[in-house]
Design a protein around this motif. Sequence first.
Motif, short mmCIF file in Angstrom:
data_model
loop_
_atom_site.label_atom_id
_atom_site.label_comp_id
_atom_site.label_asym_id
_atom_site.label_seq_id
_atom_site.Cartn_x
_atom_site.Cartn_y
_atom_site.Cartn_z
N MET A 33 -65.84 42.73 44.28
CA MET A 33 -65.80 43.02 45.94
C MET A 33 -64.77 44.18 45.88
O MET A 33 -63.81 44.24 45.22
N PRO A 34 -65.10 45.07 46.78
CA PRO A 34 -64.37 46.36 46.75
C PRO A 34 -62.94 46.09 47.51
O PRO A 34 -62.88 45.24 48.34
N ILE B 146 -63.63 50.63 50.94
CA ILE B 146 -64.36 50.39 52.18
C ILE B 146 -64.71 51.66 53.18
O ILE B 146 -63.67 51.95 53.87
N PHE C 105 -74.40 49.22 51.47
CA PHE C 105 -73.28 48.94 50.98
C PHE C 105 -72.85 47.64 50.28
O PHE C 105 -72.34 47.67 49.00
N GLU C 106 -73.32 46.56 50.79
CA GLU C 106 -73.22 45.29 50.52
C GLU C 106 -74.02 44.11 51.06
O GLU C 106 -74.31 44.39 52.53
N ARG D 11 -73.72 40.46 52.01
CA ARG D 11 -72.67 39.28 52.09
C ARG D 11 -72.93 38.27 53.23
O ARG D 11 -73.21 38.60 54.25
N GLU E 114 -79.06 35.19 51.01
CA GLU E 114 -78.77 36.24 50.33
C GLU E 114 -79.63 36.60 49.21
O GLU E 114 -79.90 37.84 48.81
N GLU F 146 -77.47 46.93 46.90
CA GLU F 146 -76.43 48.13 46.77
C GLU F 146 -77.10 49.46 46.42
O GLU F 146 -77.70 49.47 45.48
#
Length: 114
Positions: free
Chosen positions: A1-2, A7, A26-27, A29, A45, A55
């Motif tokens: 996770m970033p 971010i 970007f993600e 979640r 998901e 991504e």
Amino acid sequence: MPTLPDIPQTLVRLGQGRRGLRGVVFEVRTAVPGVPQTAFEMELEKRLLEIGLVEGARVEILQEGFIGRDPIAVRVDSMCVALRRREANAVLVDCDADAPEGPEGPAPMALAAE
């Protein structure tokens, strides 16, 4: 996770976007960090990833439903999918990442049927 500094400030939930929103995934979640995922969240998901919302995928909201702007038609790279807004909220899109690259910008996204 970033981590926090990684971010981008241009993140938007796909489900909160309006027609014409463009960007790069970007993600994906479905759960809040630190809270265990439910079976529904894990399945959602998985389904989103299977249809190509991974991504780096380019996305664009093409249409919105008449009542409550739901569902939405989304172009994901070269295909179109329909999503409920509550499902699309699991997808974070970086709108700034879709800015033109170089003098002519990125290649335009086209529908598979075109």
